[in-house]
Design an enzyme around this catalytic site. Sequence first.
Site, PDB file in Angstrom:
ATOM      1  CG  MET A 125       5.777   4.994  -4.108  1.00 43.05           C
ATOM      2  SD  MET A 125       6.450   3.345  -3.789  1.00 43.05           S
ATOM      3  CE  MET A 125       8.030   3.479  -4.599  1.00 43.05           C
ATOM      4  CD  GLU A 126       9.865   3.719  -1.500  1.00 41.72           C
ATOM      5  OE1 GLU A 126      10.565   2.805  -1.946  1.00 41.72           O
ATOM      6  OE2 GLU A 126       8.680   3.541  -1.094  1.00 41.72           O
ATOM      7  CG  ASN A 127       6.785   8.584  -5.431  1.00 45.30           C
ATOM      8  OD1 ASN A 127       7.090   7.519  -5.938  1.00 45.30           O
ATOM      9  ND2 ASN A 127       5.544   8.911  -5.119  1.00 45.30           N
ATOM     10  CD  GLU A 131       9.430  -1.189   1.111  1.00 47.43           C
ATOM     11  OE1 GLU A 131       9.069  -0.713   2.202  1.00 47.43           O
ATOM     12  OE2 GLU A 131       9.250  -0.582   0.039  1.00 47.43           O
ATOM     13  CG  HIS A 136      11.453   3.923   1.788  1.00 44.25           C
ATOM     14  ND1 HIS A 136      12.210   2.792   1.622  1.00 44.25           N
ATOM     15  CD2 HIS A 136      10.194   3.487   2.038  1.00 44.25           C
ATOM     16  CE1 HIS A 136      11.444   1.722   1.768  1.00 44.25           C
ATOM     17  NE2 HIS A 136      10.209   2.119   2.021  1.00 44.25           N
ATOM     18  CG  HIS A 150       7.793   2.746   6.092  1.00 45.12           C
ATOM     19  ND1 HIS A 150       7.912   1.425   6.478  1.00 45.12           N
ATOM     20  CD2 HIS A 150       7.906   2.734   4.737  1.00 45.12           C
ATOM     21  CE1 HIS A 150       8.103   0.659   5.406  1.00 45.12           C
ATOM     22  NE2 HIS A 150       8.095   1.435   4.336  1.00 45.12           N
ATOM     23  CD  GLU A 151       6.347   5.289   2.488  1.00 45.24           C
ATOM     24  OE1 GLU A 151       7.142   5.242   1.540  1.00 45.24           O
ATOM     25  OE2 GLU A 151       5.727   4.282   2.905  1.00 45.24           O
ATOM     26  CD  GLU A 195       7.992  -0.141  -4.355  1.00 47.27           C
ATOM     27  OE1 GLU A 195       9.186  -0.178  -4.017  1.00 47.27           O
ATOM     28  OE2 GLU A 195       7.078   0.135  -3.569  1.00 47.27           O
ATOM     29  N   GLY A 217      -0.187   1.854   1.203  1.00 48.26           N
ATOM     30  CA  GLY A 217      -0.236   2.804   2.305  1.00 48.26           C
ATOM     31  C   GLY A 217       0.405   4.116   1.896  1.00 48.26           C
TER      32      GLY A 217
END
Length: 870
Positions: A282-284, A337, A318, A314-315, A135, A280
């Site tokens: 990443m939402e892969n 986000e 996503h 949080h992730e 990203e 922090g």
Amino acid sequence: MPGENLTREEARERARLLTVDGYDIALDLRSAVGPAPADGVRTFRSTTTIRFRCAEPGASTFVDLLAPHVHSATLNGDALPVDRVFDGSRLRLGPLRAQNELVVDAACAYSRTGEGLHHFVDPEDGETYLYTQYEPADARRVFANFEQPDLKARFDLTVTAPARWTVLGNGARLGDPEPHADGSATWRFARTEPISTYITAVVAGPYHHVTDTYRRELPGGQTLEIPLGALCRRGLAQHFDADDIFRVTKQGLDFFHEHFDYPYPFGKYDQAFVPEYNLGAMENPGCVTFREEFVFRGKVTQASYEGRANVILHEMAHMWFGDLVTMEWWDDLWLKESFADFMGSFAQVEATRFTGGWITFANRRKAWAYRQDQLPTTHPVTADIGDLEDAKLNFDGITYAKGASVLKQLVAYAGRDAFLEGARRYFKRHAWGNTRLADLLAVLSETSGRDMGEWARAWLQTAGVNTLTPEVRYDGAGRIAELAVLQEAPDAHPVLRPHRVAVGLYRRAEEGAPLTRYARAELDVAGARTVVTELAGAGRPELILVNDDDLTYGKTRLDADSLATLREHLSAVADPLARALCWSALWNLTRDGLLPAREFLRTVLRHAGSESDVGVLQMVHAWAHSALDHYAAPQWRAEGGRELAEGALAQLHQAEPGSGHQLTWVRFFAATADSEKDLRLLEELLTGAARVDGLEIDQELRWTLLAQLAAQGRAGERELAAELERDDTASGKRHQVRALAARPSATVKEQAWRDVVESDRLSNALVVATIAGFAQPGQRELLQPYLTRYFAAIERVWEERSIEIGMSVVRGLFPALLSSHETLEATDAWLSASASTAPPALRRLVLEARDDLARALAGQVCDTAAGRAG
């Protein structure tokens, strides 16, 4: 490189022309192990086949690829003249047919900056670990692609790597790896649903891998089963608390399934904690990556576990907001986000043991938003993103924390049920597609019955933070005759917004009793002055708290009586959320130059010892450091530092043995210690000659103590080398590098500067560690020579280094500790001279640092005046 910075207009034109049906990606990662090549550039083979359609046969376009070399490229079976059509970042294509197939065979470079495919060798055991981070647009460092979020496609992935490794992608593994005679194997992964390039992922290496399964009964009697995985480096396995990670993961999946009414759409759910990570997490989809610092090597407070849980949730949010439904372009980055930031706290409070999540949100996340929103570079939540450099910088406090705060306000404005029903319709209506702001507003208008356009114009399409101040008048009997809320807006962004707020009245029943709320009114504040009619006639309060319960986004001020109450009785405020809001109000007053730094610091010393929420305490300590280092009058800093150190040591001895509060106070004491007596105590704690009841000096705390001793000249290269021998790990190396750079020596500073500015030999993690050690508050004279060198270097650094490293250098080495008018003038001179030469993204970073510096100088004026007044 030419064309590396993709513009919005280019992306729109390419999206108009193209529809991407699928990618076949084959990566050969066997080159990750073994000696590095003579030129130092370690590469891997990347072969990509892209099937795509063109709406205008005969047209031309380009595919993105950042690679040292392209072996070959064919379009519809015809070889392309690579030397003429590839410029290092783009491969020109054309003329196109209605149906096209592109095959690109390239040598791509492993990364040491955390961008693309990051290559890390563990110093503890020599093992190699790989992971991707893309990203907003670094998938092109790993495979050829159309690098923009609205050209979604299905991905087929094949990876060849050492057979003993664990290899993961977004999809589930298809069968067992196919072994090869050279000790490698090939993994094949299930085809994904249509997703954007920036959330594709690969994780590969000898990771410690723990598995579990999530199960849930769905309507109709079906059982949903999601395979779960949690990974970390083998060197961290002894510290890896996978059970707690899985516990939070399952609680989050339960929460989101219950409220979103859309089953998790990506099959499996792996979570990899990886080294030298820039973010922090990443939402892969199906393969989430996290910074490995969330694997705690020593004792941490509950705030750390709460913070990790928040990031996990949080992730996870996503997976729906961002992965299933994705913004069309980075203008609407907030569509993923802000929602994930809000939903992370929402799920945490309602589904996990961390029920105080909204306190942390009010105290920590909003502080980030309030700072960002007062910078000259602030922007609306829906920003104007012209290119990828803009997009990179907009992963900021507006997009995350202000957007999430605005959504919290929206829930109060539209109602929780309407908000969640809007989310459910949004997922079902736009699954696997791309959206804009209007798509979200449409469903929210349907479910709430309110005009979301008006709300969006006020909250999403304007910048700046409003200030809410109580204005009160009492009658002869001491009761409230009239209470009003005054709303102000900054001159640069003169927008008054509709706020749904609660106003709370607090007082003590008797001397020594807690401050508790005895009256509350919830109302809509609109315009410059709104009367709170419900509270007329109420008894006189000691504290009036505007935005009680933290419903809206806005700075709150205090009337004179309330400010006086907090000076004496802040720790008596019984409700922890109300208390956190009071701390935030005092800090905003300090940042705005309205409360002297010494008064804020003495309030910390008087009341922080009674703070029950350890996360709030840690934030208050961070603010105290900022107040002393930047806002206090220079001539008072030494005295203020002594007061903080004495107070911190007293609280350390008073804290409950073995508690998180004790750990927080010892860290604060270590960071403020500078007297002979205090530094000797740090040394004795390290050797065991001194003890504090219940305090365990584990390895992480040892490095904390050593960092201050190094900065004070009490620990040198020999002591730090001995400590690294004791902790010869990747984490230990980062700590050692930071401490080495912190030593008070001109030679040390010169070497640190050269390592970061003049060389690219350090990895991203060690660049950050060196920068963190370089600038120490007690070493301002040593930093003075770098004032002019900073401005002479930053344009070259920005041009030559990756954007991630460039951001670290420009932000981290700005001479903020040299808070003088000389520094301000030097900054203004560079901004003026570079107006037509420096990239806008670089100028934005310097403008932001300049604003912080100007605030610091204003704060020093305020504090100096307070010192003169006695």
